[in-house]
Design an enzyme around this catalytic site. Structure first.
Site: not given
Length: 383
Positions: A126-127, A130, A155-156, A338-339, A364
């Site tokens: 919920e807002p 968390g 954030w669903i 590296i790039h 999670e």
């Protein structure tokens, strides 16, 4: 002790890899750039049996074990974490129905997900809550033979594309004990009073759909309650070990995808008249990257295997999730390095892997929460 995977698991890995290279890789950048849900890819994934892979065969799923499922996730995320997440999360929330639902609920909700006809979501955060799941305030009250739900979820995943959601609600606010009084209730997205607002501008996994859910006197029938009233929080906690192991596999996949891209680039990119892979500084980076991946993979596979054995793996699942998500960020960072300048633009996939990696340290259960759990388990659960 045998660390070799059975041939059938390697076959699953090979088939998923081929699917990712053919169906996901060519369009990954497009869906990321446009923040677009990959409906067409999802249709193809359904034909492959990749949606709801753990749903039992009798309900149309593949009935895969946890180990088989995380191998699928690893390969999908090594191609593209955004679309990989969409495929892996199409059944997110169905775990509660599989374990605690009635036969009618299983037939009604599991079969369409496995067939690719429905998408599920789990509405927990919920807002204002968390990491503190026990403080959710979304309320469900009985009115005759219906539940009336009010509140917000934030954030669903699958928020605007989901057909139904397993919603953690407060149903008995006066119940004794901090973890009592919560229930899980199925809410279909076509119910009056339900609204989903898509969240734009995410750092990573931009192909996936994320939203705020609003419940304004949403009415659902009494039979949408999953399991026993007041046991929703404990039901939810039962699945975190498994889902955190899944996020660990996501981290391994992201690291693998970034490292493989960096290895290929290092052998092609020339500086000072020779491939940069011949420079010891680059070789050391690659050596560290692949060592971390191997360690994270073994930790993750062990956790998944122990889930399938029915063992208590709370500590191990948190270790796998914390470490694999950390090395995903580390390896993706080195792949960009590296790039060089090429890694800072979307001409190469490492830019996307770098952005996508961070979320594995957040959802999670954040990295900090995982360390709290590990310490609690080491010191005794009463600590």
């Amino acid at each position: 002790m045998d660390f070799e995977l059975p041939s059938e698991l390697e076959q699953i890995r090979s088939e998923v890899r081929k699917f990712g290279e053919n169906e996901i890789e060519p369009v990954a950048n497009e869906y990321d750039r446009e923040e677009k849900y990959p409906h067409e890819v999802m249709d193809e994934a359904a034909k492959m049996g990749l949606l709801g892979s753990q749903i039992p065969i009798e309900y149309g799923g593949a009935g895969y074990s946890t180990l088989e499922t995380i191998i699928i996730a690893e390969e999908l995320f090594s191609i593209d974490p955004g679309i990989g997440f969409c495929i892996s999360a199409a059944s997110f929330g169905t775990e509660a129905i599989m374990e605690f639902g009635t036969e009618e609920q299983k037939e009604k909700y599991l079969e369409p997900v496995a067939a690719g006809e429905s998408v599920c979501g789990a509405a927990i955060s919920e807002p204002d809550t968390g990491s503190d799941v026990s403080s959710v305030s979304t309320r469900a009250e009985k009115d005759g033979d219906e539940w009336v739900i009010n509140g917000n979820k934030m954030w669903i995943s699958n928020g605007t594309v989901g057909d139904f959601f397993v919603v953690l609600c407060q149903t008995d606010p006066d119940a004794d004990g901090r973890y009592n009084g919560f229930s899980q209730i199925v809410v279909e997205s076509d119910r009056d009073g339900f609204k989903a607002d898509k969240i734009h501008g995410k750092l990573g996994i931009r192909a996936s759909d994320t939203a705020e859910l609003i419940f304004d006197d949403v009415r659902v029938p009494e039979e949408n309650l999953i399991g026993t009233r007041g046991m929703g929080f404990l039901q939810q906690m039962q699945f975190f070990d498994e889902t955190r192991t899944g996020v660990a596999a996501q981290g391994v996949g992201i690291a693998k995808g970034a490292a493989d891209a960096a290895l290929e680039y290092a052998q092609e990119r020339e500086q000072f008249g020779r491939p940069i892979a011949e420079f010891q500084a680059i070789q050391h980076k690659l050596a560290d990257m692949y060592t971390k991946i191997e360690a994270a993979r073994n930790l993750t596979y062990k956790a998944a295997w122990q889930v399938d054995q029915g063992e208590d793996i709370t500590k191990l699942a948190s270790m796998a999730k914390e470490y694999a998500s950390r090395i995903a960020v580390d390896v993706a960072n080195e792949a960009v390095q590296i790039h060089g300048g090429s890694g800072y633009v979307d001409d190469f996939p490492v830019e996307r892997f770098y952005r996508d990696s961070k979320i594995t340290q957040i959802y999670e259960g954040t990295t900090e929460i995982q360390k709290n759990i590990i310490a609690r388990e080491l010191l005794g659960k009463g600590y």
